[in-house]
Design a protein around this motif. Structure first.
Motif, PDB file in Angstrom:
ATOM      1  N   VAL B  74     -37.168 -31.593   4.583  1.00  0.00           N
ATOM      2  CA  VAL B  74     -36.349 -31.890   3.403  1.00  0.00           C
ATOM      3  C   VAL B  74     -36.269 -30.657   2.509  1.00  0.00           C
ATOM      4  O   VAL B  74     -37.257 -29.963   2.285  1.00  0.00           O
ATOM      5  N   TRP B  75     -35.067 -30.365   2.025  1.00  0.00           N
ATOM      6  CA  TRP B  75     -34.894 -29.220   1.125  1.00  0.00           C
ATOM      7  C   TRP B  75     -34.535 -29.711  -0.272  1.00  0.00           C
ATOM      8  O   TRP B  75     -33.674 -30.580  -0.442  1.00  0.00           O
ATOM      9  N   LYS B  76     -35.210 -29.123  -1.291  1.00  0.00           N
ATOM     10  CA  LYS B  76     -34.855 -29.479  -2.674  1.00  0.00           C
ATOM     11  C   LYS B  76     -34.539 -28.206  -3.442  1.00  0.00           C
ATOM     12  O   LYS B  76     -35.264 -27.198  -3.327  1.00  0.00           O
ATOM     13  N   GLY B  77     -33.495 -28.275  -4.267  1.00  0.00           N
ATOM     14  CA  GLY B  77     -33.196 -27.096  -5.079  1.00  0.00           C
ATOM     15  C   GLY B  77     -32.035 -27.345  -6.004  1.00  0.00           C
ATOM     16  O   GLY B  77     -31.428 -28.420  -5.996  1.00  0.00           O
ATOM     17  N   GLU B  78     -31.725 -26.327  -6.835  1.00  0.00           N
ATOM     18  CA  GLU B  78     -30.590 -26.430  -7.747  1.00  0.00           C
ATOM     19  C   GLU B  78     -29.464 -25.580  -7.199  1.00  0.00           C
ATOM     20  O   GLU B  78     -29.696 -24.447  -6.776  1.00  0.00           O
ATOM     21  N   MET B  79     -28.247 -26.130  -7.195  1.00  0.00           N
ATOM     22  CA  MET B  79     -27.133 -25.355  -6.664  1.00  0.00           C
ATOM     23  C   MET B  79     -25.962 -25.339  -7.630  1.00  0.00           C
ATOM     24  O   MET B  79     -25.733 -26.288  -8.377  1.00  0.00           O
ATOM     25  N   ARG B  80     -25.243 -24.229  -7.564  1.00  0.00           N
ATOM     26  CA  ARG B  80     -24.078 -24.069  -8.427  1.00  0.00           C
ATOM     27  C   ARG B  80     -22.838 -24.170  -7.545  1.00  0.00           C
ATOM     28  O   ARG B  80     -22.626 -23.330  -6.678  1.00  0.00           O
ATOM     29  N   ASN B  81     -22.047 -25.177  -7.768  1.00  0.00           N
ATOM     30  CA  ASN B  81     -20.870 -25.412  -6.918  1.00  0.00           C
ATOM     31  C   ASN B  81     -19.566 -25.250  -7.695  1.00  0.00           C
ATOM     32  O   ASN B  81     -19.558 -25.211  -8.925  1.00  0.00           O
ATOM     33  N   ARG B  82     -18.455 -25.219  -6.891  1.00  0.00           N
ATOM     34  CA  ARG B  82     -17.146 -25.077  -7.538  1.00  0.00           C
ATOM     35  C   ARG B  82     -16.268 -26.271  -7.227  1.00  0.00           C
ATOM     36  O   ARG B  82     -16.108 -26.662  -6.071  1.00  0.00           O
ATOM     37  N   ALA B  83     -15.691 -26.832  -8.291  1.00  0.00           N
ATOM     38  CA  ALA B  83     -14.791 -27.990  -8.105  1.00  0.00           C
ATOM     39  C   ALA B  83     -13.398 -27.528  -7.673  1.00  0.00           C
ATOM     40  O   ALA B  83     -13.113 -26.341  -7.634  1.00  0.00           O
ATOM     41  N   LYS B  84     -12.536 -28.495  -7.374  1.00  0.00           N
ATOM     42  CA  LYS B  84     -11.188 -28.201  -6.898  1.00  0.00           C
ATOM     43  C   LYS B  84     -10.420 -27.346  -7.896  1.00  0.00           C
ATOM     44  O   LYS B  84      -9.705 -26.414  -7.516  1.00  0.00           O
ATOM     45  N   ASP B  85     -10.624 -27.610  -9.225  1.00  0.00           N
ATOM     46  CA  ASP B  85      -9.850 -26.865 -10.230  1.00  0.00           C
ATOM     47  C   ASP B  85     -10.515 -25.525 -10.580  1.00  0.00           C
ATOM     48  O   ASP B  85     -10.114 -24.847 -11.507  1.00  0.00           O
ATOM     49  N   GLY B  86     -11.523 -25.167  -9.807  1.00  0.00           N
ATOM     50  CA  GLY B  86     -12.170 -23.870 -10.027  1.00  0.00           C
ATOM     51  C   GLY B  86     -13.325 -23.921 -11.005  1.00  0.00           C
ATOM     52  O   GLY B  86     -14.058 -22.932 -11.168  1.00  0.00           O
ATOM     53  N   SER B  87     -13.511 -25.053 -11.667  1.00  0.00           N
ATOM     54  CA  SER B  87     -14.598 -25.118 -12.654  1.00  0.00           C
ATOM     55  C   SER B  87     -15.956 -25.215 -11.954  1.00  0.00           C
ATOM     56  O   SER B  87     -16.049 -25.599 -10.789  1.00  0.00           O
ATOM     57  N   ILE B  88     -16.984 -24.861 -12.701  1.00  0.00           N
ATOM     58  CA  ILE B  88     -18.326 -24.752 -12.136  1.00  0.00           C
ATOM     59  C   ILE B  88     -19.164 -25.960 -12.532  1.00  0.00           C
ATOM     60  O   ILE B  88     -19.061 -26.454 -13.651  1.00  0.00           O
ATOM     61  N   TYR B  89     -19.999 -26.455 -11.593  1.00  0.00           N
ATOM     62  CA  TYR B  89     -20.975 -27.468 -11.962  1.00  0.00           C
ATOM     63  C   TYR B  89     -22.283 -27.190 -11.242  1.00  0.00           C
ATOM     64  O   TYR B  89     -22.321 -26.596 -10.176  1.00  0.00           O
ATOM     65  N   TRP B  90     -23.383 -27.602 -11.895  1.00  0.00           N
ATOM     66  CA  TRP B  90     -24.711 -27.420 -11.320  1.00  0.00           C
ATOM     67  C   TRP B  90     -25.243 -28.769 -10.873  1.00  0.00           C
ATOM     68  O   TRP B  90     -25.088 -29.770 -11.585  1.00  0.00           O
ATOM     69  N   VAL B  91     -25.890 -28.793  -9.703  1.00  0.00           N
ATOM     70  CA  VAL B  91     -26.472 -30.044  -9.233  1.00  0.00           C
ATOM     71  C   VAL B  91     -27.896 -29.838  -8.756  1.00  0.00           C
ATOM     72  O   VAL B  91     -28.235 -28.826  -8.124  1.00  0.00           O
ATOM     73  N   ASP B  92     -28.714 -30.822  -9.090  1.00  0.00           N
ATOM     74  CA  ASP B  92     -30.069 -30.854  -8.567  1.00  0.00           C
ATOM     75  C   ASP B  92     -29.963 -31.548  -7.197  1.00  0.00           C
ATOM     76  O   ASP B  92     -29.529 -32.705  -7.121  1.00  0.00           O
ATOM     77  N   THR B  93     -30.335 -30.855  -6.119  1.00  0.00           N
ATOM     78  CA  THR B  93     -29.989 -31.313  -4.768  1.00  0.00           C
ATOM     79  C   THR B  93     -31.197 -31.599  -3.900  1.00  0.00           C
ATOM     80  O   THR B  93     -32.167 -30.826  -3.892  1.00  0.00           O
ATOM     81  N   THR B  94     -31.128 -32.714  -3.172  1.00  0.00           N
ATOM     82  CA  THR B  94     -32.104 -32.982  -2.105  1.00  0.00           C
ATOM     83  C   THR B  94     -31.327 -33.196  -0.818  1.00  0.00           C
ATOM     84  O   THR B  94     -30.419 -34.021  -0.773  1.00  0.00           O
ATOM     85  N   ILE B  95     -31.669 -32.413   0.212  1.00  0.00           N
ATOM     86  CA  ILE B  95     -30.964 -32.593   1.500  1.00  0.00           C
ATOM     87  C   ILE B  95     -31.961 -33.133   2.512  1.00  0.00           C
ATOM     88  O   ILE B  95     -33.013 -32.513   2.766  1.00  0.00           O
ATOM     89  N   VAL B  96     -31.625 -34.287   3.077  1.00  0.00           N
ATOM     90  CA  VAL B  96     -32.527 -34.952   4.029  1.00  0.00           C
ATOM     91  C   VAL B  96     -31.924 -34.907   5.427  1.00  0.00           C
ATOM     92  O   VAL B  96     -30.824 -35.409   5.658  1.00  0.00           O
TER      93      VAL B  96
END
Lengths: 132, 368
Positions: B74-96
């Motif tokens: 399992v990986w946990k971390g914070e990621m910075r992603n880009r939405a369709k309109d180009g705006s930025i959002y941060w998510v606290d992520t767990t990948i199982v």
């Protein structure tokens, strides 16, 4: 009351030296006054007359703010000077400085007999000489 | 099975969920994912998950992520992603990773929560902190200057005032005219001296406050030539050799201050020349990574810096016995240089000579 044979004035302020010499001579308590306008020359005189107790001062009036070598630097070197009569030399710091740091620093030095803030009067001078 | 459905529903409502196959192709997204990324399910399903990549994270970070999950962890971390309109959002992520019977991942479920606001807050605090540290340093510096200034005032003004007071006392006691004349004659120089120091201090306060002073484009060679005109008779008398090498020929600095710098440093170099040799003075300017460095080097008497370093730029601290050694010049020079955000210092070998350095900022180096 015994006279002081030699008094050393270490101060670069001409007016102060002039007035002090006049004041001292008016008390008739001091035989000879040696004047130096910086610590280095005063130190050289002491070193030169190391074995000559007749010329060594019983009292040194020391200014703090002088060119080339100031009062503190003089005291540092003075404390490591080997002279037979050194312990009998009374050093009075005479300064126009009202800085409490200077006053407390003077307290920590065993070579310093007293810390006097200028101006000092004829009365104070007489008192000082009488103490010796 | 009822419980699993409830579980799934609870998860879908509270988190951002995406499922990809082992190659990273999106096979399922929930409503929250669509809401935050701005894409519709149709635009996402079948796409590589990289569609929301913002390019912010370094390659090692991404590689590390894949390595972890590909190994079934399992990986946990914070990621910075880009939405369709180009705006930025941060998510606290767990990948199982979900493993098949052979222990190899066949799908990855990513569960995320939106921490964009928190990240914004963190960045803001960081910036404010940096500002606060900068301000504190500036204030400490200004405070030191103030303390220095107060010390200078108390030391340098009090002494002549005491003298005047003592002379006045003496005058009152004088009994004969000759005596009175003598004492009186001693007062004028003291008063003049007091006035001079006082004016110098006032001027230094003005310099400190006049930080809006205009900087001119100065041709250093011309500036040096101009002040040398005043030193010509002296220079000729001593046979002084003055050379200039301006690696940086033009600087942006108030002309008045630059003239004062050259004037004071050349004056010092000439005044404290070595009696047994021809004075040689080298003036240079060169670019450094911190700005522009001016230097005035001489082969004169030198200064015992171990003794005098702390007093070099204060008022009335002289280092040699010299008739003219009033010691006012360097104090003013330092005030002017520092008012422009520069630095001045000296290196010296007694008996060999000294070098005075002035470092000034380049134009437009600092934009606030």
């Amino acid at each position: 009351m015994k006279n002081i044979k030699n008094l050393m004035l270490v101060d670069d302020d001409e007016i102060f030296v002039y007035l002090t010499k006049r004041t001292i001579s008016e008390t008739s308590l001091v035989d000879r006054i040696e004047e130096f306008d910086n610590g280095q020359d005063a130190l050289d005189f002491l070193k030169h007359n190391r074995e000559n107790p007749d010329r060594l001062p019983e009292v040194i009036l020391l200014d703090l703010n002088m060119p080339i070598m100031d009062g503190w630097q003089f005291l540092e070197e003075f404390s490591s000077l080997k002279t037979p009569t050194k312990n009998r030399i009374r050093v009075y710091i005479c300064t126009s400085s009202i800085s409490p740091d200077d006053a407390s620093r003077a307290k920590t030095m065993s070579e310093v007999t007293d810390f006097i803030i200028k101006p000092f009067t004829k009365g104070k001078l007489t008192e000082m000489i009488k103490e010796i | 099975m009822e419980n699993v459905e409830d579980y799934k529903h609870a998860l879908d409502v509270s988190a951002i969920v995406a499922i990809t196959d082992q190659k990273g192709t999106i096979i399922h997204v929930n409503d929250n994912f669509c809401k935050i990324s701005g894409y519709s399910p149709a635009e996402l399903i079948g796409q590589d998950h990289r569609i929301i990549n913002s390019g912010y994270h370094p390659e090692e970070f991404i590689k590390g992520l894949w390595k972890t999950v590909a190994n079934g962890k399992v990986w946990k971390g914070e990621m910075r992603n880009r939405a369709k309109d180009g705006s930025i959002y941060w998510v606290d992520t767990t990948i199982v990773p979900f493993l098949n019977s052979r222990g190899k991942p066949y799908q990855y479920v990513a569960i995320r929560s939106d921490i964009t606001e928190r990240k914004k807050g963190e960045e803001h605090i960081k910036k404010i902190n940096e500002q606060a540290v900068r301000h504190t340093r500036e204030l400490e510096y200004k405070n030191r200057q103030l303390v220095d200034f107060c010390n200078i005032v108390s030391h340098n003004l009090r002494a002549p005032l005491i003298n005047i007071s003592m002379l006045v006392d003496y005058l009152e006691q004088c009994t004969d005219d000759a005596d009175r004349m003598e004492v009186q004659g001693k007062m004028r120089p003291v008063v003049d001296h007091l006035l001079e120091i006082f004016n110098e201090l006032v001027e230094s306060v003005q310099v400190r406050q006049d930080i809006g002073i205009k900087a001119d484009n100065i041709h250093l060679g011309e500036c040096l030539d101009r002040i040398m005109v005043g030193f010509d008779p002296q220079a000729r008398e001593y046979g002084a050799e003055i050379t200039a090498e301006f690696g940086v020929p033009v600087v942006s600095f108030p002309r008045k201050y630059m003239e004062s710098i050259f004037s004071n440093l050349i004056s010092n170099a000439l005044k404290y020349r070595h009696p047994e040799r021809v004075p040689r003075i080298e003036v240079q300017s060169r670019k450094t990574d911190r700005g522009i460095l001016l230097s005035v080097a001489d082969n004169g008497l030198g200064i015992d810096l171990q003794r005098h370093r702390d007093h070099l730029f204060k008022i009335r601290k002289t280092f040699h016995k010299h008739v003219d050694a009033k010691g006012l010049g360097l104090f003013m020079t330092k005030t002017q240089v520092e008012a422009m955000g520069g630095k001045i210092w000296a290196e010296s070998t007694p008996g060999k000579g000294s070098v005075f350095f002035v470092e000034i900022k380049e134009k437009d180096h600092e934009e606030h």
